[in-house]
Design a protein around this motif. Structure first.
Motif, PDB file in Angstrom:
ATOM      1  N   PRO A   1      43.487  42.759  39.069  1.00 14.17           N
ATOM      2  CA  PRO A   1      44.295  42.708  40.293  1.00 14.17           C
ATOM      3  C   PRO A   1      43.571  43.353  41.472  1.00 14.17           C
ATOM      4  O   PRO A   1      42.836  44.328  41.316  1.00 14.17           O
ATOM      5  N   PHE A   2      43.769  42.774  42.637  1.00 17.71           N
ATOM      6  CA  PHE A   2      43.197  43.230  43.903  1.00 17.71           C
ATOM      7  C   PHE A   2      41.674  43.078  43.968  1.00 17.71           C
ATOM      8  O   PHE A   2      41.051  43.574  44.901  1.00 17.71           O
ATOM      9  N   ASP A   3      41.069  42.389  43.002  1.00 19.16           N
ATOM     10  CA  ASP A   3      39.641  42.069  43.103  1.00 19.16           C
ATOM     11  C   ASP A   3      39.364  41.097  44.244  1.00 19.16           C
ATOM     12  O   ASP A   3      38.212  40.949  44.667  1.00 19.16           O
ATOM     13  N   PHE A   4      40.416  40.457  44.719  1.00 18.68           N
ATOM     14  CA  PHE A   4      40.242  39.543  45.846  1.00 18.68           C
ATOM     15  C   PHE A   4      39.733  40.284  47.076  1.00 18.68           C
ATOM     16  O   PHE A   4      39.034  39.704  47.904  1.00 18.68           O
ATOM     17  N   TRP A   5      40.080  41.563  47.221  1.00 16.45           N
ATOM     18  CA  TRP A   5      39.648  42.361  48.362  1.00 16.45           C
ATOM     19  C   TRP A   5      38.287  43.016  48.149  1.00 16.45           C
ATOM     20  O   TRP A   5      37.712  43.536  49.093  1.00 16.45           O
ATOM     21  N   THR A   6      37.786  43.011  46.949  1.00 22.88           N
ATOM     22  CA  THR A   6      36.534  43.715  46.656  1.00 22.88           C
ATOM     23  C   THR A   6      35.413  42.794  46.203  1.00 22.88           C
ATOM     24  O   THR A   6      34.319  43.262  45.893  1.00 22.88           O
ATOM     25  N   SER A   7      35.633  41.503  46.172  1.00 21.27           N
ATOM     26  CA  SER A   7      34.608  40.551  45.735  1.00 21.27           C
ATOM     27  C   SER A   7      34.357  39.531  46.827  1.00 21.27           C
ATOM     28  O   SER A   7      35.199  39.302  47.702  1.00 21.27           O
ATOM     29  N   SER A   8      33.178  38.908  46.758  1.00 19.49           N
ATOM     30  CA  SER A   8      32.811  37.885  47.737  1.00 19.49           C
ATOM     31  C   SER A   8      32.818  36.515  47.060  1.00 19.49           C
ATOM     32  O   SER A   8      33.183  36.375  45.900  1.00 19.49           O
ATOM     33  N   MET A   9      32.370  35.505  47.782  1.00 21.45           N
ATOM     34  CA  MET A   9      32.331  34.146  47.252  1.00 21.45           C
ATOM     35  C   MET A   9      30.958  33.770  46.727  1.00 21.45           C
ATOM     36  O   MET A   9      30.701  32.598  46.483  1.00 21.45           O
ATOM     37  N   SER A  10      30.097  34.739  46.572  1.00 23.10           N
ATOM     38  CA  SER A  10      28.753  34.462  46.074  1.00 23.10           C
ATOM     39  C   SER A  10      28.806  33.944  44.639  1.00 23.10           C
ATOM     40  O   SER A  10      29.338  34.612  43.742  1.00 23.10           O
ATOM     41  N   GLY A  11      28.277  32.764  44.419  1.00 20.01           N
ATOM     42  CA  GLY A  11      28.251  32.171  43.091  1.00 20.01           C
ATOM     43  C   GLY A  11      29.518  31.448  42.688  1.00 20.01           C
ATOM     44  O   GLY A  11      29.577  30.889  41.588  1.00 20.01           O
TER      45      GLY A  11
END
Length: 388
Positions: A120-130
């Motif tokens: 949960p909340f990884d949407f705010w801590t991850s990018s779209m790389s890969g």
């Protein structure tokens, strides 16, 4: 024994709350009655809808509330009730689009943020790389960084220019050539207020293309310059109005003590108007933080984090939302998608692009809300305290 004149005087001095007034819940009951009648009537006509029931119910509420108040309170208070209901109704009409928009963004965006994979909340801590295809992964960290950096640099450009311009217009442009210059500056600020955002983006693009040898150059600073064109008029106008609200007596008292004009502006005028200035600056930031057209032209879009404002393209939340929405429904050829960089396997979801767009919109609203809270705290702690 009281004379007729004394009785008339007592009646004329009667306070408003001594008159016949209906409790507030009576109007609530008339509103419920109007809504029930509207629902029953529309159901009989086979034309029931929620919007129709609310509209007809409100109109019936106006009629029933006015008639009931006319019988119980008299014509004077009946008119007051009618106008009160009209004001409340127009307020509800104005708030309904905002409330429905916030509900839609929060309900759909927060769900994606909480249900992010793998945590949960990884949407705010991850990018779209890969992240490719319909992979149920990825986030907006790179876009959030780009939005904050570009907005910060746009603020560093716009706030000093706008604030100093407002100080000149209020404190110095009072006579002679300064007054003429102030009139011209005010006219140009009014013109800049109506500039479309796409024109600001074209200006930033043309400016840097003229200065750089590479026509395909895209940088974060280009977006900051484009957004500053939209921020400056708002900062100037709001700051000018706030500075004009500072009483002239405060300035004259400072001058009488021998304080120079520049120090009076810093210590008295700006300190007194700090609450309004902070609010105006926050409104200017909120005005540009969601702009898409200038950033599409000047900074482009990438899938990884870029911290350098002077080298390479940058992702921002508005351009991220635009990209994800334009991607539409994902094409899932299988139930899983493999990250080509980390070789991680993610579930494939058809609606993942739209879900990311809603979650990014929710993130943008959260950022604006945090900025407003910070502005309120700054204006509270730095504004002059009034002693009783």
């Amino acid at each position: 024994m009281s004379t007729p004149t004394a009785v008339q005087h007592q009646r004329s001095m009667r306070r408003p709350h001594d008159e016949r007034r209906l409790p507030w819940y009576h109007l609530v009951l008339t509103g419920l009655a109007g809504l029930l009648v509207a629902i029953a009537g529309l159901s009989l006509l086979d034309a029931f809808s929620i919007a129709g029931a609310i509209t007809v119910g409100f109109l019936l509420h106006l009629l029933l509330g006015w008639a009931y108040s006319l019988l119980r309170e008299g014509p004077r208070w009946a008119k007051d009730r009618l106008m009160t209901l009209l004001v409340i109704g127009t307020f509800a009409v104005a708030m309904f689009p905002l409330a429905s928009l916030l509900w839609e963004v929060v309900s759909r965006g927060l769900t994606r943020v909480i249900a992010a994979k793998p945590d949960p909340f990884d949407f705010w801590t991850s990018s779209m790389s890969g992240i490719i295809g319909g992979a149920d992964a990825g986030g907006v960290f790179h876009a959030t960084v780009g939005t904050l950096l570009i907005t910060l640099w746009a603020s560093l450009i716009s706030i000093p220019i706008g604030l100093f311009t407002a100080i000149f217009l209020v404190e110095y442009a009072d006579q002679g050539w300064k007054k003429t210059l102030g009139t011209g500056v005010t006219f140009l600020v009014d013109v800049m207020t109506g500039i479309p955002s796409i024109v600001a983006g074209l200006f930033g693009l043309a400016l840097f293309i003229a200065l750089m040898p590479d026509d395909s150059v895209r940088m974060g600073i280009m977006g900051a310059v484009a957004l500053s064109l939209l921020m400056i008029p708002t900062v100037v106008r709001n700051s000018e109005e706030m500075l004009r609200l500072v009483p002239m007596d405060l300035r004259e008292a400072s001058y009488a003590l021998g304080v120079p004009k520049w120090l009076t502006i810093v210590k008295v005028v700006l300190r007194t108007a700090i609450a309004g200035l902070t609010t105006g600056i926050t409104l200017a930031i909120a005005r540009v933080i969601g702009e898409t057209a200038p950033l599409l032209l000047t900074v482009g879009m990438v899938t990884s984090v870029n911290w350098n404002m002077f080298d390479g393209r940058m992702a921002t939340l508005p351009t991220f939302i635009n990209q994800q929405y334009r991607a539409g429904s994902a094409n899932c050829m299988s139930e899983t998608v493999t990250d080509p960089i980390t070789q991680e396997v993610y579930a494939c979801t058809i609606t993942t692009n739209i879900d990311r767009a809603w979650a990014a919109a929710f993130t943008l609203i959260v950022i604006v809300m945090v900025l407003n809270i910070l502005a309120r705290l700054i204006s509270h702690y730095f504004s002059p305290k009034l002693s009783r």
